[in-house]
Design an enzyme around this catalytic site. Structure first.
Site, PDB file in Angstrom:
ATOM      1  N   ASP A  67      42.777  24.853  -4.336  1.00  0.00           N
ATOM      2  CA  ASP A  67      43.792  26.275  -4.180  1.00  0.00           C
ATOM      3  C   ASP A  67      45.159  25.797  -4.377  1.00  0.00           C
ATOM      4  O   ASP A  67      45.646  24.528  -4.405  1.00  0.00           O
ATOM      5  CB  ASP A  67      43.576  26.640  -2.820  1.00  0.00           C
ATOM      6  CG  ASP A  67      43.462  25.734  -1.721  1.00  0.00           C
ATOM      7  OD1 ASP A  67      43.881  24.722  -1.947  1.00  0.00           O
ATOM      8  OD2 ASP A  67      42.660  26.156  -0.769  1.00  0.00           O
ATOM      9  N   ASN A 136      38.635  28.667  11.409  1.00  0.00           N
ATOM     10  CA  ASN A 136      38.055  30.018  11.221  1.00  0.00           C
ATOM     11  C   ASN A 136      36.854  29.949  10.634  1.00  0.00           C
ATOM     12  O   ASN A 136      36.019  30.689   9.996  1.00  0.00           O
ATOM     13  CB  ASN A 136      39.018  31.121  10.870  1.00  0.00           C
ATOM     14  CG  ASN A 136      39.474  30.788   9.588  1.00  0.00           C
ATOM     15  OD1 ASN A 136      39.247  29.610   8.822  1.00  0.00           O
ATOM     16  ND2 ASN A 136      40.679  31.459   8.930  1.00  0.00           N
ATOM     17  N   HIS A 138      36.729  28.559   7.246  1.00  0.00           N
ATOM     18  CA  HIS A 138      37.120  28.799   5.786  1.00  0.00           C
ATOM     19  C   HIS A 138      37.087  27.528   4.928  1.00  0.00           C
ATOM     20  O   HIS A 138      37.239  26.542   5.542  1.00  0.00           O
ATOM     21  CB  HIS A 138      38.489  29.346   5.559  1.00  0.00           C
ATOM     22  CG  HIS A 138      39.671  28.633   5.622  1.00  0.00           C
ATOM     23  ND1 HIS A 138      40.833  29.058   5.714  1.00  0.00           N
ATOM     24  CD2 HIS A 138      39.878  27.333   5.697  1.00  0.00           C
ATOM     25  CE1 HIS A 138      41.844  27.958   5.709  1.00  0.00           C
ATOM     26  NE2 HIS A 138      41.232  26.742   5.928  1.00  0.00           N
ATOM     27  N   GLU A 143      38.317  32.991   2.989  1.00  0.00           N
ATOM     28  CA  GLU A 143      38.575  33.405   4.423  1.00  0.00           C
ATOM     29  C   GLU A 143      37.556  33.981   4.828  1.00  0.00           C
ATOM     30  O   GLU A 143      36.430  34.427   3.929  1.00  0.00           O
ATOM     31  CB  GLU A 143      39.805  34.139   4.527  1.00  0.00           C
ATOM     32  CG  GLU A 143      41.241  33.595   4.087  1.00  0.00           C
ATOM     33  CD  GLU A 143      41.663  32.558   5.222  1.00  0.00           C
ATOM     34  OE1 GLU A 143      40.738  32.040   6.028  1.00  0.00           O
ATOM     35  OE2 GLU A 143      42.878  32.168   5.141  1.00  0.00           O
TER      36      GLU A 143
END
Ligand code: PGA
Length: 252
Positions: A67, A136, A138, A143
């Protein structure tokens, strides 16, 4: 999914470096999928020292990063491009034209995503994909709520990721870009032959437990990895501390 509990962070880095080293020794033109963040920094240090010791040759290796922040040029101090050069590429003999990182400041960002996806396909997929995991759940910048069918695309960062990544922007969340380009879940699942997910520290313990033992749900994007046929999770004892079935998962 096999889970290896490393003794500590240095051990985690050594174990993951061995996987990459063996892959590149077996296939000189291996395709590596690489990740940014704090967790893989020690892995990259180990790879640099293995390179300096003459144990690994990157001259034919091809890399694809997961990314990049949208809007940041490759030379921006907080870009993932800059991060990768500082932490790995400038210290090893990888060929500059073998390095692939989405260009975050490409004004044609959607086209950039399509081309990126195609380049991975043309490279024949990814032999070893390194992943971190967000607290979280991801992976990459996929996400919670991400569609499992998505490929490389423009994504919006969740509030928790913006807060977590503010430390790279002098602690100021306002400076963290809101958008990024990320390989999608489908890209990772379909193109990666072996996925190596690294997790260090107790702030990852919940995410690791849900990823490995919870339901497969877009709420925990990493949980989809339960459906991939070759995943190795390397976690330190703190990241692994909430796993209920550790002895089963570590003997798979
Ligand atoms: P970290 O990031 O290695 O800095 O914890 C991992 C991630 O957010 O994927």
């Amino acid at each position: 999914m096999k889970i290896i509990v490393a003794d500590h962070y240095e051990d985690l880095c050594k174990l993951s470096a061995v996987i990459i080293k063996e892959c590149v020794q077996a296939k000189k033109d291996a395709v590596l999928g690489l990740a940014t963040g704090s967790t893989p920094v020690g892995l990259y240090k180990q790879l640099i020292s293995d390179y300096q010791a003459g144990e690994i040759d990157f001259s034919k290796v091809i890399t694809f990063n997961l990314d990049e922040y949208a809007g940041l040029s490759p030379s921006h101090p907080q870009s993932y491009n800059k991060f990768m050069h500082e932490h790995l590429f400038q210290h090893i003999n990888v060929q500059p034209d073998h390095i692939h990182i989405p260009q975050g400041d490409n004004p044609q960002l959607e086209a950039e995503c399509k081309v990126y996806e195609e380049l991975i396909r043309q490279a024949g997929g990814i032999d070893v994909q390194i992943l971190g995991i967000g607290s979280n759940g991801h992976i990459g910048f996929n996400e919670p709520g991400s569609d499992f069918e998505e490929r490389t695309r423009i994504v919006r960062l969740s509030e928790s990721t913006i807060q977590a990544n503010a430390r790279f922007f002098g602690g100021d969340p306002v400076l963290v870009p809101r958008l990024a380009v990320s390989m999608g879940i489908k890209t990772i699942m379909e193109f990666s032959k072996h996925i190596v997910l690294l997790a260090n520290g107790e702030e990852k313990a919940d995410a690791i437990q849900k990823m490995a033992e919870g339901p497969v749900t877009p709420e925990i994007p990493a949980s989809i990895l339960q459906q991939h046929n070759h995943v190795t999770v390397i976690a330190d004892p703190k990241a692994a501390q909430k796993l209920k079935n550790l002895s089963y998962l570590s003997n798979k």
